[in-house]
Design an enzyme around this catalytic site. Structure first.
Site, PDB file in Angstrom:
ATOM      1  CG  HIS A  82      -1.714   1.300   1.314  1.00 28.95           C
ATOM      2  ND1 HIS A  82      -2.874   1.466   0.600  1.00 28.95           N
ATOM      3  CD2 HIS A  82      -1.504   2.465   1.954  1.00 28.95           C
ATOM      4  CE1 HIS A  82      -3.349   2.678   0.823  1.00 28.95           C
ATOM      5  NE2 HIS A  82      -2.528   3.309   1.644  1.00 28.95           N
ATOM      6  CG  ASP A 161     -12.025   3.665   6.345  1.00 25.06           C
ATOM      7  OD1 ASP A 161     -11.556   4.528   7.113  1.00 25.06           O
ATOM      8  OD2 ASP A 161     -11.752   3.614   5.137  1.00 25.06           O
ATOM      9  NE  ARG A 168     -10.174  10.616   9.403  1.00 25.61           N
ATOM     10  CZ  ARG A 168      -9.328   9.845   8.706  1.00 25.61           C
ATOM     11  NH1 ARG A 168      -9.732   8.673   8.228  1.00 25.61           N
ATOM     12  NH2 ARG A 168      -8.097  10.214   8.503  1.00 25.61           N
ATOM     13  CB  SER A 183      -8.586   5.194   7.598  1.00 23.85           C
ATOM     14  OG  SER A 183      -9.036   5.259   6.278  1.00 23.85           O
ATOM     15  CE  LYS A 187      -9.342   2.305   3.560  1.00 23.05           C
ATOM     16  NZ  LYS A 187      -9.519   3.684   3.142  1.00 23.05           N
TER      17      LYS A 187
HETATM   18  N1  URA Z   1      -6.223   7.004   2.930  1.00 20.65           N
HETATM   19  C1  URA Z   1      -7.156   6.305   3.609  1.00 20.65           C
HETATM   20  O1  URA Z   1      -7.614   5.265   3.149  1.00 20.65           O
HETATM   21  N2  URA Z   1      -7.572   6.779   4.791  1.00 20.65           N
HETATM   22  C2  URA Z   1      -7.097   7.920   5.344  1.00 20.65           C
HETATM   23  O2  URA Z   1      -7.497   8.283   6.418  1.00 20.65           O
HETATM   24  C3  URA Z   1      -6.132   8.638   4.622  1.00 20.65           C
HETATM   25  C4  URA Z   1      -5.709   8.136   3.411  1.00 20.65           C
END
Ligand code: URA
Length: 425
Positions: A82, A161, A168, A183, A187
């Site tokens: 990621h 999320d 947010r 967050s 995932k």
């Molecule tokens: N990418 C995400 O998936 N979540 C965040 O909070 C910031 C970047």
């Protein structure tokens, strides 16, 4: 349990209990806790932080809000990467098939771009016929055929999320390390990968502008992955200048294919090979070396299988922008600085990115860089070419580029090293 009690606990700087965390995530996902209450809690978390236990429980609660994927039917080990996102960061495209060619299985769920950084799915969608939306069975089928799949995350993955991130975004609470880390990791853990390498970008074109903030985010995410049983490693890498020479969807696909063909810009090749080795090591796969797989064509074969299995034509001509404009060097010397944010913003204004989630992107738009920091340039020599579908876009792109490069006397001494640090549990 009620929302005010949870908000007041964090507002007063106290620890949230596991019961409070489980309840508030579940109640927010189900619509029992209102947006204004959750935004107040998010602000209290941004201001007062969370400890390792709280972040781990918050992440687990978000994972439990949806489905967790399972790849145990595959004949080998899964490993993923990621990136926190940057300008010209197309690494996922050559990396996923490269790791597949070396014996790993890569189940990569990616996103679309918003703002000045591009999204992997937008890049791949510039390939005619290629499909981002796959069912779980289709993902498994592509993994079996190609060893790697890159597709969109379905609605069932960490829905808490999804809702919280949107909130947010409009309440000034994105920049909290516990919230960013939970967050991203909710995932990635729900995606079901066995090993994970995080590429945490640092610099003007990245989410994290300083090495210190990036290190804190990386450490938090490595701890979360480790606590969840995912073998997790992070690299901090440079995003003070763009990665590679291509910025923009189809332009980046072309550059990725060059890397898979054994060429491509040095920085893209170096980072792709480094991340591939990290992914294979984290998964405990000891197959072919990535450098070898780029040379012998097996990474390119895996790319072609992956694109074809998702409906794309790997031989199709990619979309091209209708208009181009060249920017030349105003003086002779060394290109000492090329600001990633300025280039990313310019590419976005040329049409490579989107302003709102529902906007389309222009596949052909973007920027080709003819010089990189450290290169000698002569007055009048092309520095970059802007690509757009309409000439009217050039003016605002030029404004974004104003002051974003410097031609001076010295070499590249102000640049961050490509790989700044490696963080393990
Ligand atoms: N990418 C995400 O998936 N979540 C965040 O909070 C910031 C970047």
């Amino acid at each position: 349990m009620d929302a005010i009690d949870v908000i007041v606990t964090k507002r007063d700087g106290r620890e949230l209990s596991r019961e409070q965390i489980d309840w508030v995530i579940d109640a927010y996902t189900g619509g029992v806790v209102a947006d204004e209450q959750m935004s107040s809690l998010a602000m209290a978390i941004l201001l007062n932080g969370m400890n390792r236990r709280e972040i781990a429980e918050w992440t687990q609660a978000m994972i439990r809000s949806g489905a967790r994927m399972d790849w145990s039917a595959l004949p080998g080990r899964t490993t993923d990467k990621h990136s926190t996102g940057g300008v010209g960061d197309k690494i996922t495209l050559p990396l996923a098939p490269l790791v597949a060619a070396c014996g790993g299985y890569v189940p990569q769920l990616s996103g679309r771009g918003l703002g000045h950084t591009g999204g992997t799915l937008d890049k791949l969608e510039s390939i005619p016929g290629w499909r981002a939306l796959l069912s779980n069975d289709e993902m498994l089928d592509v993994l079996n055929k190609a060893g790697a799949v890159i597709c969109a995350a379905g609605d069932g993955l960490a829905p808490a999320d999804k809702k919280l991130y949107a909130l947010r975004d409009v309440t000034g609470t994105v920049e909290s390390i516990p919230l960013i880390a939970s967050s991203i990791m909710s995932k990635k853990i729900a995606e079901g990968t066995g090993a994970l390498v995080l590429d945490v970008k640092v610099g003007s074109g990245a989410f994290m502008k300083t090495v210190e903030r990036a290190r804190e985010l990386a450490t938090t995410m490595v701890e979360l992955g480790t606590d969840a049983g995912v073998n997790t490693v992070a690299l901090l890498t440079a995003m003070d200048r763009p990665l590679g020479r291509a910025v923009g969807n189809a332009l980046e696909v072309t550059e990725s294919v060059e890397v898979l063909a054994g060429g491509g810009p040095e920085d893209v090749v170096e980072l792709t090979v480094r991340l591939a080795r990290e992914m294979l090591q984290a998964a405990g796969v000891s197959g072919k070396d990535p450098e070898e797989a780029l040379k012998d064509g097996s990474a390119m074969d895996a790319w072609r299988r992956m694109i074809t299995a998702q409906g794309g034509d790997p031989d199709a001509l990619l979309p091209k922008a209708a208009e181009t404009m060249e920017i030349t060097a105003p003086s002779s010397g060394v290109l000492t600085r090329l600001d990633a944010y300025g280039v990313g913003l310019a590419a976005w204004r040329l049409g490579a990115g989107r302003e709102r989630k529902e906007d389309p992107v222009s596949f052909g738009a973007g920027i080709m860089l003819h010089a990189k920091p450290g290169d000698m340039v002569r007055q009048g020599q092309p520095l970059m070419t802007l690509h757009a579908d309409e000439t009217s876009r050039f003016e605002r792109a030029l404004a974004a580029l104003e002051g974003s490069y410097t031609i001076g006397e010295s070499g590249d001494r102000d640049l961050l090293p490509l790989v700044i640090d490696r963080i393990t549990a």
